[in-house]
Design a protein around this motif. Sequence first.
Motif, PDB file in Angstrom:
ATOM      1  N   SER A  28      -9.352 -27.561  -4.687  1.00  0.00           N
ATOM      2  CA  SER A  28      -9.699 -27.313  -3.280  1.00  0.00           C
ATOM      3  C   SER A  28      -8.513 -27.443  -2.449  1.00  0.00           C
ATOM      4  O   SER A  28      -7.996 -28.557  -2.314  1.00  0.00           O
ATOM      5  CB  SER A  28     -10.766 -28.165  -2.773  1.00  0.00           C
ATOM      6  OG  SER A  28     -10.777 -28.125  -1.250  1.00  0.00           O
ATOM      7  N   VAL A  29      -7.844 -26.456  -1.947  1.00  0.00           N
ATOM      8  CA  VAL A  29      -6.498 -26.398  -1.286  1.00  0.00           C
ATOM      9  C   VAL A  29      -6.850 -26.211   0.173  1.00  0.00           C
ATOM     10  O   VAL A  29      -7.235 -25.098   0.424  1.00  0.00           O
ATOM     11  CB  VAL A  29      -5.465 -25.500  -1.785  1.00  0.00           C
ATOM     12  CG1 VAL A  29      -4.230 -25.443  -1.021  1.00  0.00           C
ATOM     13  CG2 VAL A  29      -5.297 -25.604  -3.159  1.00  0.00           C
ATOM     14  N   GLU A  30      -6.802 -27.095   0.995  1.00  0.00           N
ATOM     15  CA  GLU A  30      -6.993 -27.281   2.571  1.00  0.00           C
ATOM     16  C   GLU A  30      -5.744 -27.172   3.327  1.00  0.00           C
ATOM     17  O   GLU A  30      -5.228 -27.970   3.451  1.00  0.00           O
ATOM     18  CB  GLU A  30      -7.912 -28.058   3.051  1.00  0.00           C
ATOM     19  CG  GLU A  30      -9.222 -28.269   2.032  1.00  0.00           C
ATOM     20  CD  GLU A  30     -10.097 -29.528   2.402  1.00  0.00           C
ATOM     21  OE1 GLU A  30     -10.385 -29.614   3.616  1.00  0.00           O
ATOM     22  OE2 GLU A  30     -10.701 -29.867   1.527  1.00  0.00           O
ATOM     23  N   PRO A  31      -5.323 -26.134   4.210  1.00  0.00           N
ATOM     24  CA  PRO A  31      -4.282 -26.194   5.149  1.00  0.00           C
ATOM     25  C   PRO A  31      -4.687 -26.959   6.250  1.00  0.00           C
ATOM     26  O   PRO A  31      -5.830 -27.124   6.560  1.00  0.00           O
ATOM     27  CB  PRO A  31      -3.879 -24.678   5.448  1.00  0.00           C
ATOM     28  CG  PRO A  31      -4.815 -23.646   4.539  1.00  0.00           C
ATOM     29  CD  PRO A  31      -5.914 -24.518   4.049  1.00  0.00           C
ATOM     30  N   ARG A  39      -7.829 -31.380  -3.109  1.00  0.00           N
ATOM     31  CA  ARG A  39      -8.588 -32.204  -3.911  1.00  0.00           C
ATOM     32  C   ARG A  39      -8.758 -31.693  -5.243  1.00  0.00           C
ATOM     33  O   ARG A  39      -9.029 -30.430  -5.650  1.00  0.00           O
ATOM     34  CB  ARG A  39      -9.959 -32.261  -3.199  1.00  0.00           C
ATOM     35  CG  ARG A  39     -10.973 -33.165  -3.993  1.00  0.00           C
ATOM     36  CD  ARG A  39     -12.304 -33.092  -2.981  1.00  0.00           C
ATOM     37  NE  ARG A  39     -11.999 -33.676  -1.673  1.00  0.00           N
ATOM     38  CZ  ARG A  39     -12.519 -35.021  -1.181  1.00  0.00           C
ATOM     39  NH1 ARG A  39     -12.763 -35.831  -2.452  1.00  0.00           N
ATOM     40  NH2 ARG A  39     -12.288 -35.449  -0.243  1.00  0.00           N
ATOM     41  N   LEU A  40      -8.563 -32.716  -6.288  1.00  0.00           N
ATOM     42  CA  LEU A  40      -8.678 -32.439  -7.773  1.00  0.00           C
ATOM     43  C   LEU A  40      -9.742 -33.206  -8.512  1.00  0.00           C
ATOM     44  O   LEU A  40      -9.979 -34.317  -8.165  1.00  0.00           O
ATOM     45  CB  LEU A  40      -7.467 -32.504  -8.452  1.00  0.00           C
ATOM     46  CG  LEU A  40      -6.133 -31.935  -7.844  1.00  0.00           C
ATOM     47  CD1 LEU A  40      -4.944 -32.583  -8.303  1.00  0.00           C
ATOM     48  CD2 LEU A  40      -6.046 -30.488  -8.016  1.00  0.00           C
ATOM     49  N   GLU A  41     -10.854 -32.497  -9.078  1.00  0.00           N
ATOM     50  CA  GLU A  41     -11.949 -33.245 -10.006  1.00  0.00           C
ATOM     51  C   GLU A  41     -11.438 -32.987 -11.509  1.00  0.00           C
ATOM     52  O   GLU A  41     -11.523 -31.934 -11.590  1.00  0.00           O
ATOM     53  CB  GLU A  41     -13.128 -32.610  -9.623  1.00  0.00           C
ATOM     54  CG  GLU A  41     -14.327 -33.279  -9.894  1.00  0.00           C
ATOM     55  CD  GLU A  41     -14.572 -34.724  -9.147  1.00  0.00           C
ATOM     56  OE1 GLU A  41     -14.801 -35.676 -10.253  1.00  0.00           O
ATOM     57  OE2 GLU A  41     -14.223 -34.853  -8.232  1.00  0.00           O
ATOM     58  N   ALA A  42     -11.351 -34.058 -11.982  1.00  0.00           N
ATOM     59  CA  ALA A  42     -11.037 -34.377 -13.424  1.00  0.00           C
ATOM     60  C   ALA A  42     -12.151 -33.734 -14.280  1.00  0.00           C
ATOM     61  O   ALA A  42     -13.174 -34.396 -13.904  1.00  0.00           O
ATOM     62  CB  ALA A  42     -10.491 -35.729 -13.794  1.00  0.00           C
TER      63      ALA A  42
END
Length: 102
Positions: free
Chosen positions: A88-91, A10-13
């Motif tokens: 946010s990096v979620e496996p 997830r990326l928040e600009a």
Amino acid sequence: MALKCGLFVRLEAKPGKERAVKDFLVSGLDLTNQEAGTPVWFALQLSPTTFGVFDAFTSEEDRQAHLAGNMAKALMSRVEEMLAKPPSVEPVDVLAVKNQSA
């Protein structure tokens, strides 16, 4: 090819950087096409300021190779410029797949 694991990022600009994030993700297709171990990759826009990436792999080794690859490096080099906070990096584990041509 059995997809077993994946990542949801997830990326928040930052305000005013929405287009930069979108353009970065579109251009990221070229980088991920160079990764033999990344057979599935989606760039997503979830809201006007929130973006995401979903990718899937056949092994944990391929997932780790992607995390150390050129796309991940390119993203991390632009975090402060484009993003309001670190990605946010979620496996994830892939439970089932349906894949048919559109």
